[in-house]
Design a protein around this motif. Structure first.
Motif, PDB file in Angstrom:
ATOM      1  N   PRO A  36      -6.918 -13.373 -21.731  1.00  0.00           N
ATOM      2  CA  PRO A  36      -7.136 -12.635 -20.397  1.00  0.00           C
ATOM      3  C   PRO A  36      -7.983 -12.951 -18.987  1.00  0.00           C
ATOM      4  O   PRO A  36      -8.695 -13.827 -19.074  1.00  0.00           O
ATOM      5  N   SER A  37      -7.401 -12.368 -17.967  1.00  0.00           N
ATOM      6  CA  SER A  37      -7.468 -12.924 -16.789  1.00  0.00           C
ATOM      7  C   SER A  37      -8.409 -12.459 -15.998  1.00  0.00           C
ATOM      8  O   SER A  37      -8.210 -10.720 -15.939  1.00  0.00           O
ATOM      9  N   ALA A  38      -9.046 -12.524 -15.910  1.00  0.00           N
ATOM     10  CA  ALA A  38     -10.606 -11.871 -14.081  1.00  0.00           C
ATOM     11  C   ALA A  38      -9.950 -11.084 -13.341  1.00  0.00           C
ATOM     12  O   ALA A  38     -10.532 -10.548 -12.715  1.00  0.00           O
ATOM     13  N   ALA A  39      -8.696 -12.189 -12.501  1.00  0.00           N
ATOM     14  CA  ALA A  39      -8.652 -11.583 -11.898  1.00  0.00           C
ATOM     15  C   ALA A  39      -7.894 -10.612 -12.053  1.00  0.00           C
ATOM     16  O   ALA A  39      -7.557 -10.198 -10.897  1.00  0.00           O
ATOM     17  N   ARG A  40      -6.899 -10.915 -12.474  1.00  0.00           N
ATOM     18  CA  ARG A  40      -5.828  -9.596 -13.000  1.00  0.00           C
ATOM     19  C   ARG A  40      -6.697  -8.492 -13.110  1.00  0.00           C
ATOM     20  O   ARG A  40      -6.031  -6.784 -13.270  1.00  0.00           O
ATOM     21  N   ILE A  41      -7.688  -8.376 -13.967  1.00  0.00           N
ATOM     22  CA  ILE A  41      -7.893  -7.249 -14.322  1.00  0.00           C
ATOM     23  C   ILE A  41      -9.277  -6.492 -13.032  1.00  0.00           C
ATOM     24  O   ILE A  41      -9.303  -6.203 -12.580  1.00  0.00           O
ATOM     25  N   GLU A  42      -9.321  -7.390 -12.242  1.00  0.00           N
ATOM     26  CA  GLU A  42     -10.029  -7.204 -10.831  1.00  0.00           C
ATOM     27  C   GLU A  42      -8.928  -6.226  -9.994  1.00  0.00           C
ATOM     28  O   GLU A  42      -9.239  -5.436  -9.553  1.00  0.00           O
ATOM     29  N   ALA A  43      -7.666  -7.317  -9.885  1.00  0.00           N
ATOM     30  CA  ALA A  43      -6.540  -6.676  -9.138  1.00  0.00           C
ATOM     31  C   ALA A  43      -6.942  -5.650  -9.188  1.00  0.00           C
ATOM     32  O   ALA A  43      -6.633  -4.194  -8.820  1.00  0.00           O
ATOM     33  N   ASP A  44      -6.399  -5.103 -11.272  1.00  0.00           N
ATOM     34  CA  ASP A  44      -6.324  -3.390 -11.845  1.00  0.00           C
ATOM     35  C   ASP A  44      -7.599  -2.476 -11.227  1.00  0.00           C
ATOM     36  O   ASP A  44      -7.404  -1.349 -11.281  1.00  0.00           O
ATOM     37  N   VAL A  45      -8.615  -2.902 -11.015  1.00  0.00           N
ATOM     38  CA  VAL A  45     -10.006  -2.588 -10.903  1.00  0.00           C
ATOM     39  C   VAL A  45      -9.943  -1.500  -9.071  1.00  0.00           C
ATOM     40  O   VAL A  45     -10.356  -0.872  -9.128  1.00  0.00           O
ATOM     41  N   ARG A  46      -9.519  -2.981  -8.898  1.00  0.00           N
ATOM     42  CA  ARG A  46      -9.285  -2.595  -6.997  1.00  0.00           C
ATOM     43  C   ARG A  46      -8.084  -1.811  -7.117  1.00  0.00           C
ATOM     44  O   ARG A  46      -8.851  -0.484  -5.905  1.00  0.00           O
ATOM     45  N   LYS A  47      -7.427  -1.205  -7.502  1.00  0.00           N
ATOM     46  CA  LYS A  47      -6.256  -0.611  -7.709  1.00  0.00           C
ATOM     47  C   LYS A  47      -6.992   0.780  -8.097  1.00  0.00           C
ATOM     48  O   LYS A  47      -6.391   2.051  -7.331  1.00  0.00           O
ATOM     49  N   LEU A  48      -7.543   1.076  -9.111  1.00  0.00           N
ATOM     50  CA  LEU A  48      -7.667   2.287  -9.694  1.00  0.00           C
ATOM     51  C   LEU A  48      -8.866   2.886  -8.966  1.00  0.00           C
ATOM     52  O   LEU A  48      -8.821   4.112  -8.560  1.00  0.00           O
ATOM     53  N   VAL A  49     -10.131   2.626  -8.552  1.00  0.00           N
ATOM     54  CA  VAL A  49     -10.355   2.432  -7.440  1.00  0.00           C
ATOM     55  C   VAL A  49      -9.866   3.094  -5.652  1.00  0.00           C
ATOM     56  O   VAL A  49     -10.717   3.818  -5.281  1.00  0.00           O
ATOM     57  N   SER A  50      -8.833   2.226  -5.582  1.00  0.00           N
ATOM     58  CA  SER A  50      -7.999   2.746  -4.694  1.00  0.00           C
ATOM     59  C   SER A  50      -7.602   4.600  -4.448  1.00  0.00           C
ATOM     60  O   SER A  50      -7.684   4.962  -3.097  1.00  0.00           O
ATOM     61  N   PHE A  51      -7.659   5.024  -5.361  1.00  0.00           N
ATOM     62  CA  PHE A  51      -7.091   6.277  -5.262  1.00  0.00           C
ATOM     63  C   PHE A  51      -8.598   7.397  -5.025  1.00  0.00           C
ATOM     64  O   PHE A  51      -8.532   8.277  -5.070  1.00  0.00           O
ATOM     65  N   GLY A  52      -9.326   6.453  -4.861  1.00  0.00           N
ATOM     66  CA  GLY A  52     -10.502   7.412  -4.471  1.00  0.00           C
ATOM     67  C   GLY A  52     -11.560   8.844  -5.020  1.00  0.00           C
ATOM     68  O   GLY A  52     -12.545   8.409  -5.538  1.00  0.00           O
ATOM     69  N   THR A  53     -10.711   8.946  -5.715  1.00  0.00           N
ATOM     70  CA  THR A  53     -11.065   9.538  -6.922  1.00  0.00           C
ATOM     71  C   THR A  53     -10.700   9.901  -8.035  1.00  0.00           C
ATOM     72  O   THR A  53      -9.188   9.863  -8.144  1.00  0.00           O
ATOM     73  N   ARG A  54     -10.444   9.876  -9.312  1.00  0.00           N
ATOM     74  CA  ARG A  54      -9.206  10.207 -10.881  1.00  0.00           C
ATOM     75  C   ARG A  54     -10.211  11.348 -11.594  1.00  0.00           C
ATOM     76  O   ARG A  54      -9.654  11.256 -12.852  1.00  0.00           O
TER      77      ARG A  54
END
Length: 454
Positions: A36-54
């Motif tokens: 598992p890649s910390a960089a890929r996980i970071e990219a996914d977390v940042r994408k999910l955060v970008s939706f403002g609220t879920r």
């Protein structure tokens, strides 16, 4: 016909080989434990955060903000992962309507996403990893304020996506489900709908690994620890009948539900992940709190919660603010991506080990009252379900021990007697072993420990 001593001497190595124990380790699991890649996980977390609220009650139609946009992105990401493995995932939505609930007053469609990696020989047997899509702030009904949910639970959702990227490079005998569950903060509704669908379709679910907050390594107490994960598990099956409870009272099993032995299995599989230990917590969940493994437990499936060891409550269920110099809110700054990658690896090796192994032994029974010996009996799967079955291991431990301390390879049999091992003094169990050395979780005898459906 009488055989010569020379013939018997030549035959003995062949007989010994037939009952020889499989290898202790599978090399692929070490590879998975570091993949598992910390960089890929970071990219996914940042994408999910970008939706403002879920938030579950947030916008479902916007392309850029709210639960709808986040859910569609997760669906599309699973499709991208499937494309990379030649279409090895079946990706679809699981929907259900909720109304008249305290946290969902009006009719609302709750949408989750599942991606199924079908097994090659036992596709109706499933192991599952899940993360939650939704997020929230202080007021659980506030669906408009920014609720980044970076750790709770973009970390668990990103880990589930990353586990899919890692494990779709392999093929397994059993099926693996990667689940993105919605409605957790409003009442565990996504898990309820997926569990109901599993029951309706007759899924034989061996394990549910619910990942809820896997990215915080610095606790509110000041402790910083990136080498330990917690695994919560229920002790007694909630679906136990009155007759089963009576049997358990006299024979034991309070500490040996399938969920509890699933937790012990994950603890053992942590050996494939560098610098990671498991703290097993003998409780359904954190004190007075809940998670998305619970609906699966309530449907009769083994399930546990996998999460960080040290929580920071200033970053959970909080409005974004600063008070008296103290920062509140679940923002990206609170996520340790390398730590999240370790916990993702823990899930991945556990899923892979179970999906490669034969199914857990069924109908495990035990005998030995008022004798010096203890006998265990079980039912083997069909050859189609377990073409790689090598045989079985019998496990035992003192009744006060938290984990299995003794084991014996007994070969491809359906019964075994431990001589001079008094049944009253130990707890016992059986695990199925593959030719490559992978094992099922240990099954405690009787209904108390049954994984069901096998």
């Amino acid at each position: 016909m009488r055989r010569s001593p020379l013939f018997l001497a030549c035959l003995m190595p062949t007989l010994a080989l037939a009952q020889a124990a499989p290898p202790a380790d599978k090399a692929d699991l070490y590879d998975i434990g570091t993949a598992p890649s910390a960089a890929r996980i970071e990219a996914d977390v940042r994408k999910l955060v970008s939706f403002g609220t879920r938030h579950t009650l947030s916008d479902q139609t916007s392309e850029t903000r709210g639960i709808g946009a986040a859910t569609r992105w997760i669906h599309d990401e699973f499709e991208r992962i499937s494309k990379a493995c030649g279409g090895c995932l079946e990706v679809r939505y699981v929907r259900g309507t909720v109304q008249g609930e305290p946290r969902i007053p009006g009719p609302l469609e709750v949408t989750s996403v599942i991606a199924i990696q079908r097994g090659t020989s036992d596709p109706d047997r499933y192991v599952m990893m899940s993360g939650d899509i939704d997020s929230r702030v202080t007021d659980v009904m506030n669906a408009t304020a920014d609720a980044p949910g970076a750790n709770d639970n973009a970390s668990g959702m990103a880990g589930t996506l990353e586990a899919a990227r890692v494990l779709t490079k392999y093929r397994f005998l059993g099926s693996i489900v990667y689940a993105a569950l919605s409605g957790e903060e409003q009442g565990l509704f996504g898990g309820r709908f997926v569990a109901a669908e599993a029951r309706k379709n007759g899924w034989r679910i061996e394990a549910v690994l619910n990942n809820d907050m896997i990215g915080n390594s610095a606790g509110l107490t000041g402790v910083v620890d990136n080498t330990t994960a917690r695994v919560f598990s229920e002790g007694t099956r909630i679906v136990e009948t009155a007759d089963e409870a009576k049997q358990r009272r006299f024979e034991g099993g309070e500490m040996d539900s399938p969920s509890r032995n699933l937790a012990r299995y994950i603890d053992r599989m942590a050996g494939y992940v560098p610098n990671l230990d498991v703290m097993m917590v003998y409780r359904l969940d954190r004190f007075g709190r809940g998670g998305h493994h619970r609906p699966f437990n309530e449907a009769g499936y083994p399930g546990v919660r996998v999460m960080e060891t040290n929580e920071n409550y200033d970053r959970q269920h909080q409005d974004l603010r600063t008070e008296n110099g103290r920062v509140y809110g679940d923002t990206i700054e609170g996520v340790d991506f390398a730590y999240a990658a370790k916990l993702t690896a823990l899930n991945a090796v556990s899923l892979a080990g179970m999906a490669w192994a034969p199914p857990p032994p069924a109908s495990v029974k035990i005998e030995g009252a008022v004798t010096a010996d203890t006998t265990l009996k079980w039912t083997r799967p069909t050859a189609k379900q377990a073409p790689n079955l090598a045989g079985y291991k019998v496990y035992w431990r003192l009744t006060t021990e938290p984990t299995w301390t003794h084991s014996r390879w007994v070969g491809n049999v359906d019964a075994y007697t431990l001589k001079n091992t008094v049944i009253d003094n130990y707890f016992f169990g059986v695990a199925a072993v593959a030719k490559d050395g992978t094992e099922s979780p240990v099954v405690f005898p009787g209904a108390a420990g049954s994984f069901g459906g096998y």
